[in-house]
Scaffold this motif. Structure first.
Motif, mmCIF file in Angstrom:
data_model
loop_
_atom_site.group_PDB
_atom_site.id
_atom_site.type_symbol
_atom_site.label_atom_id
_atom_site.label_comp_id
_atom_site.label_asym_id
_atom_site.label_seq_id
_atom_site.Cartn_x
_atom_site.Cartn_y
_atom_site.Cartn_z
ATOM 1 N N LYS A 130 -1.683 0.660 -5.363
ATOM 2 C CA LYS A 130 -1.372 -0.763 -5.479
ATOM 3 C C LYS A 130 -2.631 -1.529 -5.087
ATOM 4 O O LYS A 130 -3.150 -1.359 -3.999
ATOM 5 C CB LYS A 130 -0.234 -1.147 -4.526
ATOM 6 C CG LYS A 130 1.010 -0.322 -4.680
ATOM 7 C CD LYS A 130 1.876 -0.861 -5.776
ATOM 8 C CE LYS A 130 3.237 -0.232 -5.749
ATOM 9 N NZ LYS A 130 3.454 0.728 -6.783
ATOM 10 N N GLN A 131 -3.109 -2.358 -5.967
ATOM 11 C CA GLN A 131 -4.312 -3.128 -5.682
ATOM 12 C C GLN A 131 -3.934 -4.564 -5.345
ATOM 13 O O GLN A 131 -4.057 -5.465 -6.179
ATOM 14 C CB GLN A 131 -5.292 -3.090 -6.867
ATOM 15 C CG GLN A 131 -5.992 -1.763 -7.021
ATOM 16 C CD GLN A 131 -5.245 -0.830 -7.955
ATOM 17 O OE1 GLN A 131 -4.802 -1.207 -9.005
ATOM 18 N NE2 GLN A 131 -5.118 0.421 -7.547
ATOM 19 N N TRP A 132 -3.471 -4.768 -4.136
ATOM 20 C CA TRP A 132 -3.080 -6.113 -3.716
ATOM 21 C C TRP A 132 -4.289 -7.035 -3.725
ATOM 22 O O TRP A 132 -4.173 -8.215 -4.046
ATOM 23 C CB TRP A 132 -2.436 -6.078 -2.326
ATOM 24 C CG TRP A 132 -1.310 -5.105 -2.225
ATOM 25 C CD1 TRP A 132 -1.243 -4.021 -1.396
ATOM 26 C CD2 TRP A 132 -0.094 -5.089 -2.976
ATOM 27 N NE1 TRP A 132 -0.067 -3.340 -1.590
ATOM 28 C CE2 TRP A 132 0.665 -3.977 -2.549
ATOM 29 C CE3 TRP A 132 0.431 -5.901 -3.976
ATOM 30 C CZ2 TRP A 132 1.908 -3.664 -3.075
ATOM 31 C CZ3 TRP A 132 1.681 -5.578 -4.509
ATOM 32 C CH2 TRP A 132 2.395 -4.477 -4.050
ATOM 33 N N ASN A 133 -5.454 -6.494 -3.380
ATOM 34 C CA ASN A 133 -6.667 -7.313 -3.394
ATOM 35 C C ASN A 133 -6.994 -7.782 -4.805
ATOM 36 O O ASN A 133 -7.435 -8.924 -5.003
ATOM 37 C CB ASN A 133 -7.850 -6.548 -2.795
ATOM 38 C CG ASN A 133 -8.128 -5.244 -3.519
ATOM 39 O OD1 ASN A 133 -7.209 -4.537 -3.937
ATOM 40 N ND2 ASN A 133 -9.386 -4.907 -3.664
ATOM 41 N N ALA A 152 -4.788 -8.341 -7.214
ATOM 42 C CA ALA A 152 -3.812 -9.389 -7.524
ATOM 43 C C ALA A 152 -4.211 -10.693 -6.833
ATOM 44 O O ALA A 152 -4.100 -11.774 -7.424
ATOM 45 C CB ALA A 152 -2.415 -8.955 -7.098
ATOM 46 N N PHE A 153 -4.693 -10.585 -5.607
ATOM 47 C CA PHE A 153 -5.154 -11.783 -4.900
ATOM 48 C C PHE A 153 -6.338 -12.406 -5.626
ATOM 49 O O PHE A 153 -6.388 -13.631 -5.812
ATOM 50 C CB PHE A 153 -5.542 -11.440 -3.456
ATOM 51 C CG PHE A 153 -5.907 -12.653 -2.655
ATOM 52 C CD1 PHE A 153 -4.933 -13.381 -1.987
ATOM 53 C CD2 PHE A 153 -7.221 -13.092 -2.587
ATOM 54 C CE1 PHE A 153 -5.266 -14.519 -1.265
ATOM 55 C CE2 PHE A 153 -7.557 -14.232 -1.880
ATOM 56 C CZ PHE A 153 -6.582 -14.943 -1.209
#
Length: 147
Positions: free
Chosen positions: A89-92, A94-95
């Motif tokens: 999961k690449q939350w960064n 998406a941010f």
């Protein structure tokens, strides 16, 4: 026409190198930039500021130090490519896409069809959704070579 392109997202594959090779082969005037892609170095970005006993505060401090580079390079870019890999999961990422949307900065997403649904809002703001690095290079060719 020269273009600044920031390559955001997944750090576990060589997709950045693929785009770099494609840009060079096409003879495009593109400067590619990226976040710190060495995972350990990114996690340790704030360690020189002192020891932290709790992981949250170490991560918090390092994320702020990393954000200096990220925000500066996104702001200076003409286009951002945001890569979402299938494994993590690449939350960064998406941010970064949300940050681009807030700035009105054009971005292209790069990911497989398997994760279209969870990225529907991110893709809805993107200028394009690419499934391969070759498609990203073709977008750059089109943008830079049209009269």
């Amino acid at each position: 026409m020269s273009f600044q392109v920031y390559l955001s997202g997944e750090i576990h594959t060589d997709w950045r190198d693929e785009i770099r090779r494609g840009v060079e082969a096409a003879g495009l005037d593109v400067v590619l930039t990226s976040p710190v892609t060495n995972h350990d170095a990114s996690d340790a970005a704030g360690d020189h500021l002192g020891e932290e006993r709790e992981g949250f505060w170490r991560d918090h401090r390092s994320s702020k130090v990393n954000a200096i580079r990220t925000r500066t390079l996104i702001a200076a870019s003409d286009l951002v490519v945001v890569r979402f890999g299938d494994k993590y999961k690449q939350w960064n990422a998406a941010f970064d896409a949300g940050y681009c949307a807030a700035l009105g900065k054009p971005y292209v997403t790069l990911h497989s069809e398997e994760i279209v649904h969870p990225l529907k809002e991110v893709d809805a703001e993107a200028m394009a959704w690419a499934r391969s690095t070759d498609q990203v290079v073709k977008i750059l060719e089109h943008v830079l070579r049209q009269a």
